[in-house]
Design a protein around this motif. Structure first.
Motif, PDB file in Angstrom:
ATOM      1  N   LYS A 483      -0.865   5.851   0.525  1.00 54.27           N
ATOM      2  CA  LYS A 483      -2.037   5.533  -0.296  1.00 54.27           C
ATOM      3  C   LYS A 483      -2.730   4.269   0.188  1.00 54.27           C
ATOM      4  CE  LYS A 483      -3.442   4.982  -5.107  1.00 54.27           C
ATOM      5  NZ  LYS A 483      -2.986   4.938  -6.507  1.00 54.27           N
ATOM      6  N   GLN A 486      -4.739   4.972   3.271  1.00 57.52           N
ATOM      7  CA  GLN A 486      -5.980   5.690   2.913  1.00 57.52           C
ATOM      8  C   GLN A 486      -7.001   4.737   2.298  1.00 57.52           C
ATOM      9  OE1 GLN A 486      -4.307   8.743   0.431  1.00 57.52           O
ATOM     10  NE2 GLN A 486      -4.263  10.261   2.106  1.00 57.52           N
ATOM     11  N   THR A 490     -11.134   3.043   3.640  1.00 57.32           N
ATOM     12  CA  THR A 490     -12.409   3.085   2.896  1.00 57.32           C
ATOM     13  C   THR A 490     -13.077   1.722   2.806  1.00 57.32           C
ATOM     14  OG1 THR A 490     -11.340   2.676   0.762  1.00 57.32           O
ATOM     15  CG2 THR A 490     -11.501   4.980   1.504  1.00 57.32           C
ATOM     16  N   GLU A 538      -4.584   8.408   8.850  1.00 55.94           N
ATOM     17  CA  GLU A 538      -4.505   9.822   8.456  1.00 55.94           C
ATOM     18  C   GLU A 538      -3.369  10.511   9.199  1.00 55.94           C
ATOM     19  OE1 GLU A 538      -7.160   8.259   9.240  1.00 55.94           O
ATOM     20  OE2 GLU A 538      -8.492   8.333   7.475  1.00 55.94           O
TER      21      GLU A 538
END
Length: 567
Positions: A483, A486, A490, A538
């Motif tokens: 998490k 990820q 962003t 990823e």
């Protein structure tokens, strides 16, 4: 009053000199000639020197002095319908139609005009009403006939739609009886059925005798010439009887082909008659009359009688009660011209062509020409005088502008100083921009970490330089590690996020600890885009979610001092 009633067809133009608007009109003279190519167009008729020459040559040859003219209009652009209106006075009907035009035709009255034929009084729900047959005619179409009349030195008195012309002729011929009239033209056929002095059905089918003319011309049995030679052959030779010779005979083969060429036209006529019969039980059509250019095709009446199963014959002098001629038969080709002169539709013209108006127009044009000549002379004198005055004024203005230029020379120095100062300012601005460092984004990145990282995450070390941030992070589970990776992807400040491995360990109390290192590259940082040797977040997430591990030896057991908790 005598009038020229003229019907201009695609191939032939018919002209009659006859009485106008009388009970028993008399025909004085008649003639026809081939319509020049291009006279009939999509918008109406076109002015043609060849047409004017042919018309006046035949008018002179027949010693016809009359110039008052009525044109019979045949156009697919004219719409018609039956209308019932209240019992208003005759002189108010046209105003009523124009006011309520949207109820009858969805047309713009600035481009169309409505004309009508009064068909008497009928009962509707025990209320008396006027029955009208209303036509919507394009204004441009009317204008083309006005222009042609003026071009041919004719005085346009009236126009009439061919459908109304046929009705007037049939009503005169058969009175209140049921009758069907078939007007045969080159590329169209008009079927009109009247009963009790009213039109009950009028249809145009776009089939004529053009195809049978082609059969005759292409057969090779006759000279290959255009109309009227082909029509002369059809009128003099029975080309529609296929039983006159043996089947192998060339003439007989041509006759069979000619009959087949006419079947689409006859089939459409039959469908119109069947449609009428289906809606009018007890009012059976018992005979048909042939009129128009194709009426005299030899054997056509016989063929149509066989195909339609009712008598078909020419409508000529013997059935036209009341018509008088100056001698000879009343040719069926002229019947639209006959009917038009009885009671034409009430068209309104943009320019009334009377002798007095024409004469006044000539006088006004002559006077205008004289005035224009005098005005031109006066203008020439004035222009010469003005040119001298204008030259003096311009010279004075030039001197004034030269003085002003000298007085404003100092403005150029001010402008030059401005350009130099602005150039220096731009240089300083560029230099200042180059002193900025991408490490300024570190504060924003830390703020985003505090906002997006879950509680319990430990950042054990953090290093920042011009390329980006390098961090060692400690969490409880691989899912939390995934998490975090990820989330880092962003961040607005980072161009890319990579990791070189994730390590999972268990202490003596059974507590699981997951550690990993991550390198976040700044947007617009100094990192080399061509170097890409590490895995993406990823890829690591996918790897560890599948149960695989990548542990780099350099990472095992190594930590930086200075742990940081994100609570």
């Amino acid at each position: 009053m005598k009038i020229l009633s003229i019907e201009i067809g695609v191939d032939v133009t018919h002209v009659l000199e006859m009485d106008y608007r009388v009970k028993n009109p008399k025909v004085y003279r008649s003639f026809s000639f081939q319509t020049p190519v291009g006279v009939i167009g999509e918008a109406g008729v076109r002015k043609s020197e060849e047409f004017r020459t042919a018309l006046h040559k035949l008018l002179d040859a027949n010693k016809i002095k009359t110039r008052k003219t009525l044109f019979v209009v045949n156009s697919g652009k004219i719409a018609s319908r039956e209308v019932l209106i209240p019992m208003i006075k005759e002189n108010r009907i046209k105003d009523f139609l124009n006011t309520n035009s949207a109820d009858f035709f969805p047309v713009d009255l600035s481009r169309y005009q409505l004309v009508y034929r009064n068909e008497g009084v009928v009962q509707q729900d025990k209320v008396k009403k006027r029955k009208l047959y209303v036509f919507a005619v394009p204004g441009d179409l009317v204008q083309t006939y006005e222009e042609l009349a003026d071009f041919c030195s004719l005085e346009l008195t009236a126009l009439d739609y061919v459908g109304n012309s046929i009705f007037q002729m049939m009503h005169k011929a058969v009175g209140n009886n049921i009758c069907c009239s078939v007007k045969l033209d080159d590329n169209a056929t008009m079927i009109t059925i009247i009963n009790q002095g009213m039109v009950v059905l009028q249809r145009t089918v776009f089939y004529g005798f053009e195809e049978v003319e082609k059969v005759v011309v292409d057969s090779g049995l006759f000279p290959k010439e255009q109309y009227p030679a082909a029509m002369d052959i059809l009128q003099q030779t029975d080309c529609l009887d296929a039983n006159q010779a043996a089947p192998e005979d060339a003439m007989n083969a041509m006759r069979a082909e000619a009959v087949e060429a006419l079947r689409p036209m006859i089939g459409n006529i039959r469908r119109v008659l069947d449609y009428y019969q289906s809606r009018n039980n007890g009012a059976e059509v018992k005979e048909c009359f042939l009129i128009g250019n194709g009426a005299y095709i030899k054997g056509l009446d016989r063929l149509m009688s066989q195909e339609l199963n009712l008598p078909v014959h020419l409508q000529e002098k013997d059935v036209l009660n009341g018509f008088r001629t100056s001698g000879g038969r009343l040719d069926a080709m002229y019947e639209a011209c006959y009917g038009a002169a009885i009671q034409p539709l009430d068209f309104v013209f943009g320019s009334a062509q009377t002798a007095k108006i024409i004469e006044e127009k000539k006088k006004r044009e002559l006077l205008a020409a004289k005035l224009i000549g005098l005005l031109c002379v006066a203008c020439a004198v004035i222009l010469l005088a003005l040119s001298g005055v204008q030259r003096i004024a311009l010279s004075h203005e030039l001197n004034t502008l030269s003085k002003q230029k000298d007085e404003l020379e100092y403005i150029q120095d001010i402008y030059n100083a401005y350009v130099d100062t602005k150039s220096q300012y731009d240089d300083v601005t560029k230099m200042n921009g180059k002193t900025e460092t991408v490490s300024d984004a570190l504060a924003d990145a830390i703020e985003e970490m505090e906002e997006k990282f879950p509680s319990g995450v430990k950042v054990t070390s953090l290093t920042s330089n011009g390329e980006g941030i390098s961090m060692d992070i400690e969490v409880s589970t691989k899912e939390e590690a995934a998490k975090i990776l990820q989330n880092l992807a962003t961040f607005d400040a980072f161009r890319s996020v990579t990791t070189n491995g994730i390590t999972e360990s268990t202490d003596e109390n059974g507590k699981i600890t997951v550690t990993f290192s991550v390198m976040c590259t700044y947007v617009n940082g100094t990192a080399d885009d061509s170097i890409d040797t590490e895995t993406t977040p990823e890829e690591d997430v996918e790897t560890y979610m599948n149960g695989d591990q990548y542990i780099y030896p350099d990472m095992e057991g190594s930590t930086e001092s200075g742990e940081a908790d994100n609570e």
